[in-house]
Scaffold this motif. Structure first.
Motif, PDB file in Angstrom:
ATOM      1  N   SER A  21       0.885  -1.213  -0.047  1.00 30.50           N
ATOM      2  CA  SER A  21      -0.226  -0.066   0.098  1.00 30.50           C
ATOM      3  C   SER A  21       0.912   1.409   0.048  1.00 30.50           C
ATOM      4  O   SER A  21       0.747   2.282  -0.685  1.00 30.50           O
ATOM      5  CB  SER A  21      -0.762   0.037   1.242  1.00 30.50           C
ATOM      6  OG  SER A  21      -1.764   1.078   1.386  1.00 30.50           O
ATOM      7  N   PHE A  22       1.919   1.369   0.794  1.00 29.16           N
ATOM      8  CA  PHE A  22       2.701   2.341   0.787  1.00 29.16           C
ATOM      9  C   PHE A  22       3.563   2.730  -0.656  1.00 29.16           C
ATOM     10  O   PHE A  22       3.425   3.556  -1.123  1.00 29.16           O
ATOM     11  CB  PHE A  22       4.094   2.125   1.749  1.00 29.16           C
ATOM     12  CG  PHE A  22       4.959   3.469   1.568  1.00 29.16           C
ATOM     13  CD1 PHE A  22       4.575   4.704   2.269  1.00 29.16           C
ATOM     14  CD2 PHE A  22       6.088   3.189   1.326  1.00 29.16           C
ATOM     15  CE1 PHE A  22       5.538   5.642   2.218  1.00 29.16           C
ATOM     16  CE2 PHE A  22       6.921   4.147   1.256  1.00 29.16           C
ATOM     17  CZ  PHE A  22       6.653   5.436   1.728  1.00 29.16           C
ATOM     18  N   ALA A  23       3.991   1.447  -1.068  1.00 31.54           N
ATOM     19  CA  ALA A  23       4.581   1.601  -2.414  1.00 31.54           C
ATOM     20  C   ALA A  23       3.854   2.202  -3.475  1.00 31.54           C
ATOM     21  O   ALA A  23       4.016   2.933  -4.383  1.00 31.54           O
ATOM     22  CB  ALA A  23       5.240   0.232  -2.793  1.00 31.54           C
ATOM     23  N   GLN A  24       2.535   1.653  -3.469  1.00 33.11           N
ATOM     24  CA  GLN A  24       1.529   2.198  -4.270  1.00 33.11           C
ATOM     25  C   GLN A  24       1.115   3.732  -4.147  1.00 33.11           C
ATOM     26  O   GLN A  24       0.956   4.394  -5.089  1.00 33.11           O
ATOM     27  CB  GLN A  24       0.133   1.619  -4.265  1.00 33.11           C
ATOM     28  CG  GLN A  24       0.223   0.259  -4.809  1.00 33.11           C
ATOM     29  CD  GLN A  24      -0.807  -0.744  -4.544  1.00 33.11           C
ATOM     30  OE1 GLN A  24      -1.836  -0.447  -3.874  1.00 33.11           O
ATOM     31  NE2 GLN A  24      -0.845  -2.063  -4.997  1.00 33.11           N
ATOM     32  N   ASP A  25       1.403   4.469  -2.929  1.00 34.59           N
ATOM     33  CA  ASP A  25       1.252   5.817  -2.779  1.00 34.59           C
ATOM     34  C   ASP A  25       2.212   6.559  -3.372  1.00 34.59           C
ATOM     35  O   ASP A  25       1.950   7.723  -3.472  1.00 34.59           O
ATOM     36  CB  ASP A  25       1.012   6.096  -1.329  1.00 34.59           C
ATOM     37  CG  ASP A  25      -0.090   5.450  -0.638  1.00 34.59           C
ATOM     38  OD1 ASP A  25       0.007   5.267   0.683  1.00 34.59           O
ATOM     39  OD2 ASP A  25      -1.050   5.105  -1.385  1.00 34.59           O
ATOM     40  N   VAL A  26       3.531   6.097  -3.641  1.00 38.60           N
ATOM     41  CA  VAL A  26       4.469   6.853  -4.487  1.00 38.60           C
ATOM     42  C   VAL A  26       4.314   6.887  -5.578  1.00 38.60           C
ATOM     43  O   VAL A  26       4.084   5.810  -6.472  1.00 38.60           O
ATOM     44  CB  VAL A  26       5.853   6.215  -3.906  1.00 38.60           C
ATOM     45  CG1 VAL A  26       6.944   7.006  -4.578  1.00 38.60           C
ATOM     46  CG2 VAL A  26       6.096   6.488  -2.418  1.00 38.60           C
ATOM     47  N   PRO A  27       4.197   8.197  -6.239  1.00 35.74           N
ATOM     48  CA  PRO A  27       4.109   8.274  -7.756  1.00 35.74           C
ATOM     49  C   PRO A  27       4.995   7.543  -8.674  1.00 35.74           C
ATOM     50  O   PRO A  27       6.443   7.402  -8.154  1.00 35.74           O
ATOM     51  CB  PRO A  27       3.999   9.820  -8.221  1.00 35.74           C
ATOM     52  CG  PRO A  27       3.708  10.435  -6.821  1.00 35.74           C
ATOM     53  CD  PRO A  27       4.216   9.567  -5.825  1.00 35.74           C
ATOM     54  N   ASP A  28       4.742   7.021  -9.750  1.00 31.68           N
ATOM     55  CA  ASP A  28       5.687   6.278 -10.590  1.00 31.68           C
ATOM     56  C   ASP A  28       6.864   7.431 -11.002  1.00 31.68           C
ATOM     57  O   ASP A  28       7.935   6.763 -10.922  1.00 31.68           O
ATOM     58  CB  ASP A  28       5.030   5.945 -11.816  1.00 31.68           C
ATOM     59  CG  ASP A  28       4.119   4.676 -11.637  1.00 31.68           C
ATOM     60  OD1 ASP A  28       4.239   4.068 -10.496  1.00 31.68           O
ATOM     61  OD2 ASP A  28       3.255   4.476 -12.670  1.00 31.68           O
ATOM     62  N   ALA A  29       6.503   8.454 -11.019  1.00 25.81           N
ATOM     63  CA  ALA A  29       7.835   9.328 -11.537  1.00 25.81           C
ATOM     64  C   ALA A  29       9.021   9.237 -10.443  1.00 25.81           C
ATOM     65  O   ALA A  29       9.934   9.311 -10.512  1.00 25.81           O
ATOM     66  CB  ALA A  29       7.239  10.888 -11.684  1.00 25.81           C
ATOM     67  N   VAL A  30       8.392   9.297  -8.937  1.00 27.99           N
ATOM     68  CA  VAL A  30       9.413   9.154  -7.763  1.00 27.99           C
ATOM     69  C   VAL A  30      10.090   8.039  -7.903  1.00 27.99           C
ATOM     70  O   VAL A  30      11.184   7.987  -7.471  1.00 27.99           O
ATOM     71  CB  VAL A  30       8.481   9.625  -6.446  1.00 27.99           C
ATOM     72  CG1 VAL A  30       9.382   9.389  -5.337  1.00 27.99           C
ATOM     73  CG2 VAL A  30       7.631  11.068  -6.602  1.00 27.99           C
ATOM     74  N   LYS A  31       9.326   6.841  -8.061  1.00 26.49           N
ATOM     75  CA  LYS A  31       9.731   5.603  -8.068  1.00 26.49           C
ATOM     76  C   LYS A  31      11.124   5.511  -9.164  1.00 26.49           C
ATOM     77  O   LYS A  31      12.207   4.927  -8.891  1.00 26.49           O
ATOM     78  CB  LYS A  31       9.025   4.389  -8.508  1.00 26.49           C
ATOM     79  CG  LYS A  31       8.008   4.412  -7.296  1.00 26.49           C
ATOM     80  CD  LYS A  31       6.676   3.336  -7.588  1.00 26.49           C
ATOM     81  CE  LYS A  31       5.568   3.153  -6.664  1.00 26.49           C
ATOM     82  NZ  LYS A  31       4.692   2.295  -7.130  1.00 26.49           N
ATOM     83  N   ALA A  32      10.693   6.139 -10.052  1.00 24.42           N
ATOM     84  CA  ALA A  32      11.630   5.938 -11.272  1.00 24.42           C
ATOM     85  C   ALA A  32      12.776   6.813 -11.091  1.00 24.42           C
ATOM     86  O   ALA A  32      14.173   6.459 -11.143  1.00 24.42           O
ATOM     87  CB  ALA A  32      10.954   6.656 -12.523  1.00 24.42           C
TER      88      ALA A  32
END
Length: 153
Positions: A21-32
């Motif tokens: 759930s936490f991982a899904q809250d971070v936008p894809d751009a931030v993950k990238a």
């Protein structure tokens, strides 16, 4: 023993969804962008360990690490930095809000990193002694951005 295993299974089942759930809250751009920084850190670590003599110098591994840094420096950055992905807006990032007030400066510093990485790339296979000064320039380029635009841990 069966009770312990069952309790551990239940605990794991509760933890995994919370983490996901936490991982899904971070936008894809931030993950990238965080992913690119992790790749950089891994490769800088390889080179740093060789430069310090903590691991045996390996010309091929050094060249591969330097090549990877240059490749990362070529990633087009603006899509990775959408407004609203700073420390004041979301959890899970260390990006200071000043980035979006000075995005041109940030992108200039990214370009400086690319230049330093390219210089490192030219000497990576030349031996352990060649790594230190070139790696220092890459570190300085990283620090120039981090000092202003990255929140402390």
């Amino acid at each position: 023993m069966k009770t312990l295993i069952a309790a551990a299974s239940v605990a794991a089942a509760l933890v995994v969804p919370a983490t996901a759930s936490f991982a899904q809250d971070v936008p894809d751009a931030v993950k990238a962008r965080q992913g690119q920084f992790r790749i950089m850190a891994i490769n800088l670590g390889i080179l740093g360990e060789m430069a310090r003599g903590n691991t045996e110098y390996d010309a091929e591994a050094a060249q591969n690490a330097a090549d990877t840094l240059v490749a990362i420096s070529g990633v087009h950055q603006p899509p990775l930095w959408p407004e609203g992905t700073d420390t004041m807006s979301i959890d899970g990032t260390r990006a200071e809000p000043g980035i979006w007030e000075n995005l041109d400066d940030v992108l200039s510093k990214w370009s400086d990193f690319g230049d330093a990485a390219a210089q490192l790339q030219t000497v990576a296979a030349d031996g352990q002694q060649a790594l230190g000064p070139a790696l220092g320039q890459v570190g300085n380029a990283c620090k120039a951005c981090h000092d202003t635009y990255r929140a402390p841990e």
